[in-house]
Design a protein around this motif. Structure first.
Motif, PDB file in Angstrom:
ATOM      1  N   GLN A  98       3.017 -10.304 -12.618  1.00 38.79           N
ATOM      2  CA  GLN A  98       3.012  -9.271 -11.715  1.00 38.79           C
ATOM      3  C   GLN A  98       2.635  -7.909 -12.268  1.00 38.79           C
ATOM      4  N   GLY A  99       1.899  -7.175 -11.640  1.00 37.34           N
ATOM      5  CA  GLY A  99       1.363  -5.815 -12.134  1.00 37.34           C
ATOM      6  C   GLY A  99       0.387  -5.284 -10.797  1.00 37.34           C
ATOM      7  N   TYR A 100       0.067  -4.310 -11.581  1.00 38.79           N
ATOM      8  CA  TYR A 100      -0.946  -3.268 -10.580  1.00 38.79           C
ATOM      9  C   TYR A 100      -2.365  -4.414 -10.291  1.00 38.79           C
ATOM     10  N   LEU A 101      -2.732  -4.939 -11.301  1.00 35.97           N
ATOM     11  CA  LEU A 101      -3.906  -5.912 -11.275  1.00 35.97           C
ATOM     12  C   LEU A 101      -3.557  -6.932 -10.571  1.00 35.97           C
ATOM     13  N   LEU A 102      -2.561  -7.402 -10.000  1.00 35.81           N
ATOM     14  CA  LEU A 102      -2.555  -8.361  -9.159  1.00 35.81           C
ATOM     15  C   LEU A 102      -2.033  -7.879  -7.682  1.00 35.81           C
ATOM     16  N   GLY A 103      -1.487  -6.512  -7.709  1.00 40.93           N
ATOM     17  CA  GLY A 103      -1.132  -6.274  -6.227  1.00 40.93           C
ATOM     18  C   GLY A 103       0.126  -5.130  -6.545  1.00 40.93           C
ATOM     19  N   HIS A 104      -0.327  -3.920  -5.829  1.00 42.45           N
ATOM     20  CA  HIS A 104       0.626  -2.771  -5.921  1.00 42.45           C
ATOM     21  C   HIS A 104       1.864  -3.131  -4.736  1.00 42.45           C
ATOM     22  N   PRO A 105       2.968  -2.491  -4.986  1.00 43.79           N
ATOM     23  CA  PRO A 105       3.998  -2.436  -4.125  1.00 43.79           C
ATOM     24  C   PRO A 105       3.573  -2.080  -2.799  1.00 43.79           C
ATOM     25  N   SER A 106       3.934  -2.829  -1.921  1.00 45.82           N
ATOM     26  CA  SER A 106       3.541  -2.263  -0.497  1.00 45.82           C
ATOM     27  C   SER A 106       4.524  -2.937   0.661  1.00 45.82           C
ATOM     28  N   PRO A 107       4.348  -2.324   1.542  1.00 45.08           N
ATOM     29  CA  PRO A 107       5.264  -2.781   2.848  1.00 45.08           C
ATOM     30  C   PRO A 107       5.001  -4.403   3.210  1.00 45.08           C
ATOM     31  N   ILE A 108       5.949  -5.040   3.840  1.00 43.05           N
ATOM     32  CA  ILE A 108       5.989  -6.557   4.207  1.00 43.05           C
ATOM     33  C   ILE A 108       4.568  -6.783   5.056  1.00 43.05           C
TER      34      ILE A 108
END
Length: 984
Positions: A963-973
């Motif tokens: 996991q990480g910013y390369l794979l996806g930033h934390p975001s709402p559901i």
């Protein structure tokens, strides 16, 4: 002649006129005159009916001749006619009212005319005779009024005579029955009172008494003239009069209608009955009743009013008579009491004189107890005092010895034979008194009887006395001797009074002897006491000196630290308050407080032990003391916290110079427990001026500055200023906003995807907290979590996040994704954490297999056994556990195999090093972690993947997930509702 002329002018038959005139003049009463006038009009053609009416002021009591019914609706018309000078026609034009006279009251002739004759001609014909008739009617009415006035005057005189007679009876010398008969006779002069009774009512006791009762039909007096309860005549007519205080009159039927309840009869029923209450100042005192058994004798309203008026006077007369009788009785009784008291007083005077004489003698004996005289003189004076009270020609005092085996005679006077100075106890009269402990008064016959009974030995010690009186000397319950008088002459005998006197004297002699003995003992005791007091005074001086030393020591201990000997917080606060007081008097003066904390002191305690830590603190105290001058103060506040008070500083740089000197002094190595330690400290400085009111305020600001120094890396000092104060205020404000955010649901979980590195599919999410601040926008955890932990809100916020994350994850389209949530060490300290989490999953409906709790290595170190047990219980129901930031702890490899872990998360610090190439130490560590995880069958997630190089290196080493910013930033559901495959 005017009236004759009027008659002559009347056009009618002469004989008829003379007949009417004779009838008119013959009538004296208004009814006779009125009937003659009505007959005159009635005989006239055209007149249907005629009557004369007077008494118009009271329609219900009017008079008419002949008797005629008057409609109530006609009274206004009649009132107008009474005031009119001319005939007054009724609106029906058939009836007319003619005023005959105005004085002494209006009188009217009412005519009802036949049809066709209602005109003024008929009235003109009657004008002359009616004028004459009106004059006669006026005289008849005046005569009637005069008669009525005369009757009223006679009745008033009769009533006045009756009241005077009643008053005279009350003041006469007659007894009560005679007075009551007189009252009865007086009432009989006013009305029919053959049957008459008076009943009195006692309001306090609620009783009645028939004081007087005369009845020709039933002569029996109710209650025999004695007091009886009011309830005994309940529901009788008399009972109603007494209860409500209302007069009543009439026959049986009329009386039943006047009471609110049933009527009970006592005795024969009367034809007419009249009962009135007797009132005095509005208070009910009883009732008067008269009754008639004859049909032709009854009572009127005037009788009722008269009896009511007389009743109050009768009650007054009865009260006066009763008061007089009571007064005479009290005077007689008081006279008897005074005579008895006088006799008693005479006896009391004699007894008092005797008592005064006795008291004076006893007082002289009592004075002897403290008189500065020898023992012989004491006894002689006692003998003289006794001789004043009774014959004491032969007198002796005998005392028991201390062993109570011998009898001594310290004083004796005898006309025949003196007793020996001392002898053994035997069975004489003296021993008899001592043995019994009571007085003995004996004559010759009594002494012989005691010998016969064996109470005393036969034969007397000395000459036989005619009378012997001995009284024991008793102190408390102990007999110490006796005093005796005796007589050898038959003319001198002792009686009970002498025995009583000698008993009084004996008690005083015993007390005086005891006091003299006690005085002697007390004198000896005083001498011994003075010696002991002197010895005790020396001992007390020593104790006082020692106690003052101990108090000084205790005071020092209370205000100083026992380990370092430095002043403590209480001592420091007192000094700061005194310094602030001086500053308020001299505002240009300043002080400074240095708040010092030893850096990493806990590590020293944990590593070397508390004894070593104590040695460090003592050495720090010594070095700090060497950095200041008098009157500056060094104090230990608590633990590893110290303070330095500089009482007079001109500029802040003076305080910072001392802080720098302190840090240099502490920088020198310390040899503690065989090891050389380098100790550093953080210092917060607050400058005290006139704006400070209390010591706690200065301590608070210095503590804030110390906290700032620690935040900036320790081993430094910071000066308190308004910026620091504002930061503290901001923290407090943020604490309040956090509470508001918790109440208003401003926290929201953001989801960061966890992907398979070999294909890019999303297999799970990590739930991360965000705060939707209403003014500052979305805040990350680093902006508020530390403050939430400090103020105790972190657990409540976490549980809210757990619940929201579970609810939102259920909205995801795939049921095979899992979610990791961060669990702090605070949660794992609660034994019921797993139970609460299970209950949360049940309430939200999320499957336990989709939940993974992330714990740090620090949380495992807190209590490994409890954490292991909690994770085991969670694994049992399907909840997995992940070890976060693996590789950064202290001993993770030593306990990793024993924990029920499902996932290891490689810390981002190792992942970021993968950009440097394949031969770095981080590559080796990551490969080792992956190999260890495969061996323990634990999944691995690499955190913080931000570059393609990192991604490729992890895939090459066989890392399963990341996991990480390369794979996806934390975001709402909502951003992840449609799962997407990510291109590596």
């Amino acid at each position: 002649m005017k009236h004759v002329d009027a008659l002559e002018s009347t056009p009618s038959d002469g004989s008829l006129q003379l007949s009417w005139l004779a009838r008119l003049t013959a009538g004296n009463a208004p009814e006779q005159v009125g009937a003659a006038i009505a007959a005159l009009a009635q005989d006239r053609p055209g007149c249907a009916a005629a009557c004369v009416l007077w008494g118009l002021d009271e329609p219900t009591h009017h008079h008419s001749a002949p008797a005629t019914w008057i409609d109530a609706a006609d009274w206004p018309w009649l009132a107008e006619a009474g005031a009119a000078e001319t005939p007054h026609w009724h609106p029906d034009q058939r009836r007319v009212a003619i005023r005959l006279c105005q004085q002494p009251e209006p009188a009217l002739l009412l005519l009802t005319m036949q049809p066709g004759h209602a005109d003024d001609g008929f009235l003109d014909e009657l004008a002359a005779p009616l004028q004459l008739a009106g004059e006669y009617l006026r005289r008849a009415l005046e005569w009637r009024e005069l008669q009525h006035s005369h009757q009223q005057l006679e009745r008033s005189e009769s009533l006045q005579r009756a009241l005077f007679a009643i008053s005279d009876l009350a003041g006469s010398a007659r007894d009560m029955p005679a007075m009551l008969r007189g009252i009865h006779a007086i009432v009989s002069t006013l009305m029919y009172a053959e049957n008459f009774f008076i009943v009195l009512h006692n309001t306090e006791r609620d009783t009645i008494r028939f004081l007087y009762f005369v009845d020709i039909e039933d002569p029996t007096i109710p209650g025999d003239g004695q007091d009886m309860p009011l309830s005994a005549i309940e529901y009788t007519l008399t009972w109603y009069v007494i209860c409500d205080g209302k007069a009543r009159m009439g026959n049986a039927e009329e009386l039943r209608s006047q009471v609110p309840g049933p009527v009970a009869l006592i005795g024969p029923d009367s034809y007419d009955w009249l009962g009135v209450p007797m009132l005095r100042d509005g208070q009910l005192g009883g009732a008067l009743v008269v009754q008639s058994y004859q049909p032709d004798i009854g009572f009127t309203d005037e009788d009722m009013a008269l009896l009511q008026f007389v009743g109050s006077h009768i009650l007054t007369a009865l009260e006066r008579k009763q008061t007089k009788a009571d007064l005479e009785q009290r005077v007689q009784l008081r006279t008897q009491q005074l005579a008895e008291a006088n006799r008693g007083l005479q006896l009391e005077i004699l007894e008092r004189q005797r008592a005064e004489h006795l008291q004076a003698a006893l007082f002289r004996i009592a004075e002897l107890a403290t008189a500065d005289i020898d023992q012989d003189e004491f006894y002689r004076r006692v003998h003289a005092a006794v001789g004043e009270l009774l014959n004491a020609e032969n007198f002796f005092i005998a005392l028991l010895s201390d062993d109570r085996q011998r009898l001594t005679f310290p004083y004796a006077v005898d006309a025949v034979k003196l007793p020996p100075a001392e002898r053994s106890l035997s069975r004489g009269l003296s021993e008899y008194v001592l043995r019994r402990g009571s007085a003995l008064r004996a004559h010759n016959a009594d002494i012989e009887e005691l010998e016969r009974l064996g109470e005393i030995a036969p034969g007397r010690m000395g000459s036989p006395a005619m009378c012997w009186l001995g009284v024991p000397l008793i102190v408390g319950d102990e007999v110490i001797g006796l005093v005796t008088v005796q007589s050898y002459r038959s003319s001198v005998l002792y009686g009970p009074a002498d025995q009583e006197l000698l008993s009084f004297v004996a008690s005083q002699i015993a007390n005086s002897l005891t006091r003299r003995r006690s005085a002697e003992s007390l004198k000896r005791a005083y001498e011994q006491l003075e010696h002991r007091v002197e010895e005790r005074t020396l001992a007390l001086r020593k104790e006082i000196i020692e106690r003052e030393r101990m108090q000084d020591q205790l005071r020092h201990q209370v205000m100083h630290d026992s380990l370092t000997g430095l002043p403590n917080r209480g001592y420091l606060r007192d000094r700061i308050d005194r310094v602030l007081g001086a500053i308020r008097r001299e505002p240009q003066q300043h002080c400074a407080l240095l708040y010092l904390d030893v850096d990493r002191f806990k590590i020293i305690n944990d590593s070397l032990g508390h004894l070593a830590g104590d040695e460090v603190l003592k050495e720090v105290a010594t070095r700090l003391a060497g950095c200041v001058r008098h009157p500056d103060l060094v104090a230990r506040l608590s633990g590893d916290e110290f303070a330095i008070l500089l009482e007079d500083v001109e500029f802040p740089r003076d305080a910072t110079a001392v802080a720098q000197r302190v840090m240099e002094a502490l920088r020198a190595p310390m040899l503690i427990a065989g090891k050389e330690l380098q100790v550093t400290a953080s210092v917060g400085i607050a400058i005290g001026d006139q704006h400070y009111d209390a010591a706690d305020e200065v301590l608070r600001d210095a503590d804030i500055a110390l906290y700032r120094a620690k935040e900036l890396g320790r081993k430094r000092f910071e000066l308190f200023d308004e910026t620091l104060a504002k930061n503290v205020v901001d923290v407090l404000a943020l604490e309040g906003e956090l509470r508001q955010a918790l109440q208003h649901n401003q926290f929201e979980p953001y989801f960061q995807p966890i992907c398979r590195l070999d294909g890019g599919q999303v297999v799970g999410y990590e739930a991360l907290i965000r705060w939707n601040h209403p003014q500052r926008g979305v805040l990350r955890p680093g902006d508020f979590l530390k403050i939430a932990e400090d103020c105790g809100l972190i657990e409540a916020i976490d549980w809210r996040m757990f619940e929201l994350s579970c609810e939102l994850l259920l909205q995801h389209g795939r049921a095979d994704t899992f979610m990791t949530v961060n669990v702090s060490a605070l949660h794992l300290r609660h034994a019921d954490f797993d139970g609460r989490l299970i209950h949360l999953l049940e309430r939200t409906g999320l499957s336990p297999s989709r939940m993974v709790v992330e714990v740090t290595e620090g949380a495992l170190l807190d209590n490994p056994e409890r954490v292991r047990a909690t994770l085991d219980r969670l694994r049992t129901i399907g909840v997995g556990a992940a070890l976060d930031d693996f590789g950064t702890g202290y001993s993770s490899l030593s306990y990793l195999h024993s924990l029920p872990l499902r996932i290891l998360k490689i810390d981002r610090a190792f992942v970021q090093e993968l950009d440097k190439g394949a031969n770095t130490s981080s590559t080796t560590v990551v490969a080792a972690i992956l190999a260890l995880a495969r061996a323990l069958n634990i999944q691995v997630i690499a955190e913080g993947i931000e570059t393609g190089i990192q991604y490729a290196a992890l895939v090459a080493m066989g890392c399963e997930m990341g996991q990480g910013y390369l794979l996806g930033h934390p975001s709402p559901i909502a951003h992840w509702l449609e799962p997407r495959a990510l291109d590596a």
